[in-house]
Design a protein around this motif. Structure first.
Motif, mmCIF file in Angstrom:
data_model
loop_
_atom_site.group_PDB
_atom_site.id
_atom_site.type_symbol
_atom_site.label_atom_id
_atom_site.label_comp_id
_atom_site.label_asym_id
_atom_site.label_seq_id
_atom_site.Cartn_x
_atom_site.Cartn_y
_atom_site.Cartn_z
ATOM 1 N N LEU A 31 0.876 -1.171 0.000
ATOM 2 C CA LEU A 31 0.000 0.000 0.000
ATOM 3 C C LEU A 31 0.911 1.218 0.000
ATOM 4 O O LEU A 31 1.681 1.430 0.942
ATOM 5 C CB LEU A 31 -0.901 0.021 1.236
ATOM 6 N N ARG A 32 0.840 2.012 -1.054
ATOM 7 C CA ARG A 32 1.695 3.190 -1.189
ATOM 8 C C ARG A 32 0.861 4.434 -0.879
ATOM 9 O O ARG A 32 -0.064 4.754 -1.610
ATOM 10 C CB ARG A 32 2.279 3.255 -2.593
ATOM 11 N N ILE A 33 1.213 5.100 0.211
ATOM 12 C CA ILE A 33 0.434 6.248 0.686
ATOM 13 C C ILE A 33 1.177 7.543 0.400
ATOM 14 O O ILE A 33 2.362 7.678 0.709
ATOM 15 C CB ILE A 33 0.152 6.138 2.196
ATOM 16 N N GLY A 34 0.467 8.492 -0.175
ATOM 17 C CA GLY A 34 0.988 9.837 -0.344
ATOM 18 C C GLY A 34 0.460 10.719 0.765
ATOM 19 O O GLY A 34 -0.722 10.711 1.063
ATOM 20 N N TYR A 35 1.353 11.464 1.404
ATOM 21 C CA TYR A 35 0.934 12.347 2.489
ATOM 22 C C TYR A 35 1.608 13.699 2.330
ATOM 23 O O TYR A 35 2.559 13.852 1.549
ATOM 24 C CB TYR A 35 1.260 11.728 3.853
ATOM 25 N N GLN A 36 1.093 14.683 3.042
ATOM 26 C CA GLN A 36 1.677 16.014 3.011
ATOM 27 C C GLN A 36 2.394 16.296 4.327
ATOM 28 O O GLN A 36 2.353 15.490 5.255
ATOM 29 C CB GLN A 36 0.592 17.046 2.731
ATOM 30 N N LYS A 37 3.033 17.429 4.403
ATOM 31 C CA LYS A 37 3.870 17.754 5.562
ATOM 32 C C LYS A 37 3.105 17.688 6.870
ATOM 33 O O LYS A 37 3.676 17.430 7.930
ATOM 34 C CB LYS A 37 4.458 19.161 5.380
ATOM 35 N N TYR A 38 1.801 17.876 6.784
ATOM 36 C CA TYR A 38 1.012 17.929 8.003
ATOM 37 C C TYR A 38 -0.362 17.343 7.745
ATOM 38 O O TYR A 38 -0.862 17.384 6.621
ATOM 39 C CB TYR A 38 0.866 19.383 8.471
ATOM 40 N N GLY A 39 -0.989 16.803 8.774
ATOM 41 C CA GLY A 39 -2.338 16.277 8.657
ATOM 42 C C GLY A 39 -2.476 14.945 9.373
ATOM 43 O O GLY A 39 -1.525 14.428 9.964
ATOM 44 N N THR A 40 -3.660 14.381 9.318
ATOM 45 C CA THR A 40 -3.929 13.140 10.038
ATOM 46 C C THR A 40 -3.054 11.998 9.547
ATOM 47 O O THR A 40 -2.624 11.148 10.342
ATOM 48 C CB THR A 40 -5.417 12.768 9.907
ATOM 49 N N LEU A 41 -2.753 11.944 8.248
ATOM 50 C CA LEU A 41 -1.890 10.879 7.751
ATOM 51 C C LEU A 41 -0.479 11.000 8.309
ATOM 52 O O LEU A 41 0.202 9.988 8.517
ATOM 53 C CB LEU A 41 -1.848 10.883 6.224
ATOM 54 N N THR A 42 -0.025 12.225 8.564
ATOM 55 C CA THR A 42 1.288 12.403 9.185
ATOM 56 C C THR A 42 1.284 11.839 10.598
ATOM 57 O O THR A 42 2.236 11.179 11.029
ATOM 58 C CB THR A 42 1.669 13.895 9.211
ATOM 59 N N LEU A 43 0.192 12.083 11.328
ATOM 60 C CA LEU A 43 0.044 11.510 12.665
ATOM 61 C C LEU A 43 -0.019 9.984 12.596
ATOM 62 O O LEU A 43 0.579 9.291 13.428
ATOM 63 C CB LEU A 43 -1.222 12.062 13.327
ATOM 64 N N LEU A 44 -0.731 9.467 11.607
ATOM 65 C CA LEU A 44 -0.862 8.019 11.466
ATOM 66 C C LEU A 44 0.489 7.391 11.134
ATOM 67 O O LEU A 44 0.853 6.343 11.685
ATOM 68 C CB LEU A 44 -1.884 7.694 10.376
ATOM 69 N N ARG A 45 1.239 8.027 10.262
ATOM 70 C CA ARG A 45 2.568 7.512 9.919
ATOM 71 C C ARG A 45 3.463 7.475 11.152
ATOM 72 O O ARG A 45 4.174 6.484 11.392
ATOM 73 C CB ARG A 45 3.204 8.380 8.836
ATOM 74 N N ALA A 46 3.419 8.544 11.935
ATOM 75 C CA ALA A 46 4.264 8.610 13.130
ATOM 76 C C ALA A 46 3.889 7.548 14.156
ATOM 77 O O ALA A 46 4.749 7.023 14.871
ATOM 78 C CB ALA A 46 4.172 9.998 13.754
ATOM 79 N N SER A 47 2.614 7.194 14.221
ATOM 80 C CA SER A 47 2.168 6.215 15.220
ATOM 81 C C SER A 47 2.587 4.792 14.871
ATOM 82 O O SER A 47 2.773 3.952 15.766
ATOM 83 C CB SER A 47 0.642 6.265 15.354
ATOM 84 N N GLY A 48 2.704 4.494 13.582
ATOM 85 C CA GLY A 48 3.063 3.145 13.162
ATOM 86 C C GLY A 48 1.928 2.140 13.231
ATOM 87 O O GLY A 48 2.107 0.954 12.908
ATOM 88 N N ALA A 49 0.737 2.577 13.631
ATOM 89 C CA ALA A 49 -0.382 1.647 13.844
ATOM 90 C C ALA A 49 -0.821 0.963 12.560
ATOM 91 O O ALA A 49 -1.087 -0.251 12.541
ATOM 92 C CB ALA A 49 -1.557 2.387 14.482
ATOM 93 N N PHE A 66 4.575 14.669 -0.227
ATOM 94 C CA PHE A 66 4.369 15.601 -1.335
ATOM 95 C C PHE A 66 4.213 17.013 -0.775
ATOM 96 O O PHE A 66 3.715 17.187 0.335
ATOM 97 C CB PHE A 66 3.120 15.223 -2.133
ATOM 98 N N PRO A 67 4.604 18.041 -1.536
ATOM 99 C CA PRO A 67 4.522 19.418 -1.026
ATOM 100 C C PRO A 67 3.103 19.962 -0.935
ATOM 101 O O PRO A 67 2.847 20.883 -0.162
ATOM 102 C CB PRO A 67 5.356 20.220 -2.025
ATOM 103 N N ALA A 68 2.173 19.394 -1.718
ATOM 104 C CA ALA A 68 0.798 19.896 -1.713
ATOM 105 C C ALA A 68 -0.103 18.883 -2.419
ATOM 106 O O ALA A 68 0.370 17.911 -3.026
ATOM 107 C CB ALA A 68 0.713 21.258 -2.414
ATOM 108 N N GLY A 69 -1.422 19.152 -2.330
ATOM 109 C CA GLY A 69 -2.405 18.233 -2.895
ATOM 110 C C GLY A 69 -2.287 17.985 -4.389
ATOM 111 O O GLY A 69 -2.381 16.826 -4.837
ATOM 112 N N PRO A 70 -2.124 19.014 -5.225
ATOM 113 C CA PRO A 70 -2.031 18.762 -6.659
ATOM 114 C C PRO A 70 -0.887 17.826 -7.029
ATOM 115 O O PRO A 70 -1.041 16.940 -7.873
ATOM 116 C CB PRO A 70 -1.822 20.171 -7.245
ATOM 117 N N GLN A 71 0.259 18.012 -6.381
ATOM 118 C CA GLN A 71 1.392 17.140 -6.661
ATOM 119 C C GLN A 71 1.116 15.712 -6.185
ATOM 120 O O GLN A 71 1.497 14.736 -6.837
ATOM 121 C CB GLN A 71 2.656 17.692 -5.980
ATOM 122 N N LEU A 72 0.427 15.602 -5.045
ATOM 123 C CA LEU A 72 0.084 14.278 -4.533
ATOM 124 C C LEU A 72 -0.841 13.549 -5.509
ATOM 125 O O LEU A 72 -0.642 12.365 -5.812
ATOM 126 C CB LEU A 72 -0.572 14.404 -3.161
#
Length: 321
Positions: A31-49, A66-72
């Protein structure tokens, strides 16, 4: 209590879909996830859950920033990632470009999490005074729609200003050196500019835009791997609920990850919304309004039907070979 009820309702909906055969077994091994510098996915990545949960099912998770949504969403379009999160506007531009995407779930409105910022010594006091000014923004991001709506509300249009399309880091540099008159930006860049250089908020999204965060997948991945999508939804919701109840811990965890002070990070966290929800007809209509607006402005080349790209377990089942 309302958030817990929503979470349980969504979990029950997905569990029922599984019980009635509305989804298939996991077929992906990554599963390849794209995330931005900040947001819930950043928290999820940090948790490792999520990584731990899916590893037990034989699925490896990889994360790409990714730097922003369009690039993601460009990454989603070219097959570099399977899943990611953006604001309201990037999916509209991506759909118009023919991207294979599906809206999976969204978070509640967070209108104060984006704003039009001015230098602290700017004489501008109203949106109407932006006429003829240079305004920096990331083209196709959620703030693009905020700018359009704010100008419209002030009796102006996008043609009355000079948009300077720059990604966040370059936009801040231009803003600081005075090359632009205003900057339309989202958190945590917004909070950082307010706290670090005294940027003044001319207007945020309140009363103008919802500023939903959407979680999106490629259609092919969501249709083939609905159990992975279910796990994602549950873990995103769980980390969001944890954040709401543990602001200090969340701040301490995420501040070093995004490279900002705890004070700035906490402001951004508090302005964000949490809690995954399937898209209601009202949210779909709101996205349709955005698409129609950008089509009318000739910023996207064709009329879109947002309802055609909404994921549900039933749709996933119907389209799996």
């Amino acid at each position: 209590m309302k958030q817990v009820t929503l979470r349980r309702g969504l979990a029950a909906f997905l569990t029922a879909a599984l019980a009635f055969g509305a989804v298939t077994q996991v077929t992906a091994d990554t599963l390849r996830i794209g995330y931005q510098k900040y947001g819930t996915l950043t928290l999820l990545r940090a948790s490792g859950a999520l990584d731990q949960r899916l590893a037990e099912q034989g699925v490896k998770v990889t994360w790409t920033e990714f730097p922003a949504g369009p690039q993601l969403l460009e990454g989603l379009n070219v097959g570099a990632v399977d899943f990611g999160t953006t604001g309201e506007t990037p999916p509209v531009f991506a759909q118009a470009a023919g991207a294979d995407l599906l809206y999976v779930v969204h978070e509640p409105p967070a209108p104060t999490g984006e704003a039009i910022l001015l230098p602290k010594d700017s004489p501008i006091q109203s949106v109407a005074e932006l006429k003829g000014k240079k305004i920096a923004l990331n083209k196709g991001s959620n703030v693009h729609y905020l700018l359009v709506r704010a100008l419209e509300d002030a009796g102006l249009s996008i043609t009355d200003i000079t948009p300077i399309y720059l990604p966040p880091a370059d936009a801040r540099a231009a803003f600081e050196r005075g090359s632009v008159d205003a900057w339309v930006i989202w958190d945590p860049f917004q909070a950082a500019a307010e706290q670090q250089i005294g940027a003044r908020t001319l207007i945020d999204g309140s009363g103008l835009v919802s500023n939903h965060q959407f979680y999106l997948s490629t259609g092919a991945y969501a249709q083939a791997n609905p159990e992975v999508i279910q796990a994602l939804i549950e873990e995103i919701d769980a980390i969001g609920q944890w954040t709401l109840n543990n602001l200090d811990q969340a701040t301490a965890q995420i501040a070093p990850v995004i490279g900002l002070s705890p004070d700035i990070t906490r402001i951004a966290i508090q302005r964000q919304s949490y809690g995954t929800r399937l898209l209601s007809p009202e949210v779909v209509k709101a996205q349709q309004d955005i698409a129609d607006t950008f089509h009318a402005l000739k910023l996207i080349p064709k009329q879109l039907e947002i309802s055609e790209v909404i994921w549900t377990p039933q749709i996933a089942a119907a389209q799996v070979p």
